[in-house]
Design an enzyme around this catalytic site. Structure first.
Site, PDB file in Angstrom:
ATOM      1  CE  LYS A 209      33.220  22.483   6.104  1.00 17.55           C
ATOM      2  NZ  LYS A 209      32.968  23.706   5.365  1.00 17.55           N
ATOM      3  CD  GLU A 215      23.057  22.331  18.277  1.00 13.74           C
ATOM      4  OE1 GLU A 215      24.281  22.137  18.076  1.00 13.74           O
ATOM      5  OE2 GLU A 215      22.530  23.450  18.215  1.00 13.74           O
ATOM      6  N   GLY A 269      28.599  23.810   4.780  1.00 15.68           N
ATOM      7  CA  GLY A 269      27.543  22.947   5.320  1.00 15.68           C
ATOM      8  C   GLY A 269      26.226  23.094   4.582  1.00 15.68           C
ATOM      9  NE  ARG A 270      25.530  29.463   4.040  1.00 11.61           N
ATOM     10  CZ  ARG A 270      26.589  29.695   4.799  1.00 11.61           C
ATOM     11  NH1 ARG A 270      26.841  28.934   5.825  1.00 11.61           N
ATOM     12  NH2 ARG A 270      27.409  30.696   4.535  1.00 11.61           N
ATOM     13  CD  GLU A 355      24.504  29.001   8.577  1.00 10.95           C
ATOM     14  OE1 GLU A 355      23.958  28.791   9.665  1.00 10.95           O
ATOM     15  OE2 GLU A 355      25.072  28.101   7.932  1.00 10.95           O
ATOM     16  CG  HIS A 386      -6.976  27.525   2.913  1.00  8.96           C
ATOM     17  ND1 HIS A 386      -8.297  27.824   2.704  1.00  8.96           N
ATOM     18  CD2 HIS A 386      -6.551  26.874   1.801  1.00  8.96           C
ATOM     19  CE1 HIS A 386      -8.678  27.339   1.526  1.00  8.96           C
ATOM     20  NE2 HIS A 386      -7.623  26.757   0.956  1.00  8.96           N
ATOM     21  CE  LYS A 514      27.724  26.877  16.135  1.00  7.61           C
ATOM     22  NZ  LYS A 514      28.722  26.400  15.186  1.00  7.61           N
TER      23      LYS A 514
HETATM   24  O1  F6P Z   1      24.748  26.804  12.176  1.00  5.54           O
HETATM   25  C1  F6P Z   1      26.112  26.875  11.946  1.00  5.54           C
HETATM   26  C2  F6P Z   1      26.638  25.673  11.227  1.00  5.54           C
HETATM   27  O2  F6P Z   1      28.013  25.771  11.184  1.00  5.54           O
HETATM   28  C3  F6P Z   1      26.061  25.486   9.821  1.00  5.54           C
HETATM   29  O3  F6P Z   1      26.676  26.270   8.872  1.00  5.54           O
HETATM   30  C4  F6P Z   1      26.265  24.032   9.629  1.00  5.54           C
HETATM   31  O4  F6P Z   1      25.502  23.555   8.565  1.00  5.54           O
HETATM   32  C5  F6P Z   1      25.807  23.511  10.976  1.00  5.54           C
HETATM   33  O5  F6P Z   1      26.297  24.473  11.894  1.00  5.54           O
HETATM   34  C6  F6P Z   1      26.284  22.141  11.342  1.00  5.54           C
HETATM   35  O6  F6P Z   1      27.670  22.062  11.397  1.00  5.54           O
HETATM   36  P1  F6P Z   1      28.434  20.685  11.358  1.00  5.54           P
HETATM   37  O7  F6P Z   1      28.102  20.014  10.076  1.00  5.54           O
HETATM   38  O8  F6P Z   1      29.885  21.030  11.459  1.00  5.54           O
HETATM   39  O9  F6P Z   1      27.974  19.872  12.528  1.00  5.54           O
END
Ligand code: F6P
Length: 545
Positions: A209, A215, A269-270, A355, A386, A514
């Site tokens: 987003k 990452e 995002g979620r 979150e 189990h 972060k």
């Molecule tokens: O973990 C924080 C967060 O902002 C989430 O809400 C989001 O889904 C994720 O990082 C990834 O963010 P982006 O889509 O901006 O890479």
């Protein structure tokens, strides 16, 4: 259109619920069933292909009436109107929350600041469809003229969990494309995926987003460099697409505008799998199944919007969960889907729920003095039986659990399905009923144990029972029913956030880690180590040696 701002503990209904809790806290579920042969009818909702049985909960009719009064007193109806109507209910980020618009039918009109968002929603959907059709049919070719066989989704959090979980849950509906997910910044993760790829036939879908996430950008850059060591810059156009709100950053990465699927800042995002973030899903199962997923979610939205609270699945489940969280002091909730297809649903919901509602400051900016948020965990049945079921049956903690099952199996393996469903049903019965000392003793007598042996062993064979569960029994696992199920939990999140008087749609709590990681990264790469506490410094030194 903002959300109301009321401290829940100051409401009349909260006071009544507190008194009601004291009055019924020693009552037992089994007695409720013995005393009321209409209990199931009273405490279940049949809606479309969903049967939701919430009768095995520590509730009476009065409990629900009080909880519903509470929802009214907290202004839930008005909050729902603001939410669906495009109000800026994500106040701390100054945004509307409109993932519901992504699954609304074409003729709907939804406005943000006098602009109807629906034409753009449907234009992006059309672009997704046409792109997927080309990739799936083989019309879209890689740089050596071969059709695409592999898709790699590069994203994390909401840009990974939703697409990955849904793709996995709809495996039965999948086409020939091999769709994989790279999320962790750990180089070994991306390396393991790289091992399985043929660059000539791989499509990379970068989902972020913000397009600033460490990452995702690290993985995207590694894959891009790898790709460019085998192909020319011009080949990027056939192999890389991106989904983001940050069009500038995408362009800087080298992705052409025609390969960009925009997303809007009013989609969290979620909650974004319904948007272009779901491109990997649409590629994996085809755009028709992706549409069916959206149709299912929209049906749940409509049910949520239009049903009175007592017949409203997300509202009822949210209220029961608040009952345990705030009055019974339950610390967590378990989610137990009885299908391997949904084995990652708990992990997906951890982000969605924790979150969103893991917040300690209310809508006044003040620290809350009551419990918010629920800790979510779980795993698929019968595997979980189990593993952690011992704890639910005989541990000391109260763990309300959602059991999710499907009436029919997809391949029609009847014997397996009977066994699966027998366990599904028996577990909620066992959790509710338990086993008394007298029953335990009788069983041991029947086994022929001596009196001494029985006296020693019997206490360990007792099950207290009285453990609450909801059962969600769905006709079949289809894209549409999965859409309904996920939307149900999304709406439950919304209701709980409103009733806890918190902001569910920001996530400031992920920022500090972060920020500090950036400093620590410099420490790791550089010659010196900045000022930290003794533990952090020692760990850094150990790493650098
Ligand atoms: O973990 C924080 C967060 O902002 C989430 O809400 C989001 O889904 C994720 O990082 C990834 O963010 P982006 O889509 O901006 O890479």
């Amino acid at each position: 259109m903002a959300l109301p701002n009321i401290n829940p503990t100051t409401t009349k209904s909260w006071e009544k619920l507190t008194a009601h809790f004291k009055a019924i806290k020693d009552e037992r579920l089994q007695d409720y069933f013995n005393q009321d042969d209409k209990r199931f009818d009273r405490f279940s909702i049949q809606w479309e292909d969903f049967l939701v049985d919430f009768s095995k909960n520590r509730i009476q009719q009065e409990t629900l009436v009080l909880l519903e009064d509470f929802a009214h007193e907290m202004g839930l109806k008005g909050a729902m109107e603001a939410y669906f109507g495009g109000g800026v209910i994500n106040q701390t980020e100054g945004r509307a929350v409109l993932h519901t618009a992504l699954r609304a039918p074409e003729e709907t009109q939804i406005y943000i600041d006098d602009l109807d968002v629906m034409p753009e929603v449907h234009a992006i959907k059309a672009k997704i469809r046409s792109f997927c059709d080309k990739v799936i049919s083989g019309e879209h070719k890689g740089f050596t003229g071969k059709a695409i066989t592999h898709v790699v989704n590069i994203g994390i959090g909401g840009s990974d969990l939703g697409p990955a979980m849904i793709t996995e849950s709809l495996q039965y509906y999948k086409n020939h494309l091999n769709v994989q997910f790279v999320s962790n910044v750990e180089g070994d993760h991306v390396r393991e995926v790289m091992k399985t790829l043929d660059l000539e036939t791989t499509l990379f879908v970068i989902v972020s987003k913000t397009f600033t996430t460490q990452e995702t950008l690290s993985n995207a850059n590694t894959l891009r460099e790898w790709f460019l060591s085998h192909a020319g810059e011009e080949a990027i156009a056939q192999h890389f697409v991106a989904i983001s709100t940050n069009l500038e950053k995408i362009a800087a990465f080298g992705i052409a505008p025609e390969n960009v699927f925009p997303m809007k800042d009013w989609v969290g995002g979620r909650f974004s799998l319904w948007s272009a973030v779901g491109l990997s899903i649409a590629l994996a199962v085809g755009p028709d199944h992706f549409d069916a997923l959206l149709v299912g979610a929209h049906k749940m939205d409509k049910h949520f919007k239009d049903s009175p609270f007592q017949e409203n699945i997300p509202v009822v489940l949210a209220l029961i969960s608040i009952w345990y969280n705030n009055f019974w002091e339950a610390e967590s909730e378990a989610i137990i889907p009885y299908t391997q297809y949904l084995r990652n649903l708990p992990a997906y919901l951890q982000q969605g729920i924790m979150e969103s509602n893991g917040k300690g400051v209310d809508r006044n900016g003040e620290n809350v003095e009551y419990q918010t948020g629920t800790i979510i965990w779980g795993g698929s049945g019968t595997n979980a039986q189990h593993a952690f079921f011992q704890h639910i049956h005989q541990g000391t903690k109260l763990i309300p659990a959602d059991f999710i099952g499907f009436k029919t199996s997809l391949y029609g393996e009847e014997d397996h399905q009977h066994k699966l469903m027998a366990n599904f049903i028996a577990q909620t019965e066992a959790l509710m009923r338990g086993k008394s000392m007298a029953e335990a003793v009788n069983e041991l007598i029947e086994k022929g144990l001596s009196e001494d042996e029985i006296e020693t062993l019997a206490p360990f064979k007792v099950f207290e029972g009285n453990n609450p569960t909801n059962t969600l029994l769905i006709d079949a696992l289809t894209p549409e029913s999965i859409g309904k199920l996920i939307a149900l939990y999304e709406q439950k999140i919304f209701v709980q956030g409103v009733l806890w008087n918190i902001f569910s749609y920001d996530q400031w709590g992920v920022e500090l880690g972060k920020q500090l990681a950036n400093t620590v990264l410099e420490d790791l790469k550089g010659d010196s180590i900045a000022q930290h506490d003794a533990s952090t410094t020692a760990l850094l030194k150990h790493l650098k040696n």
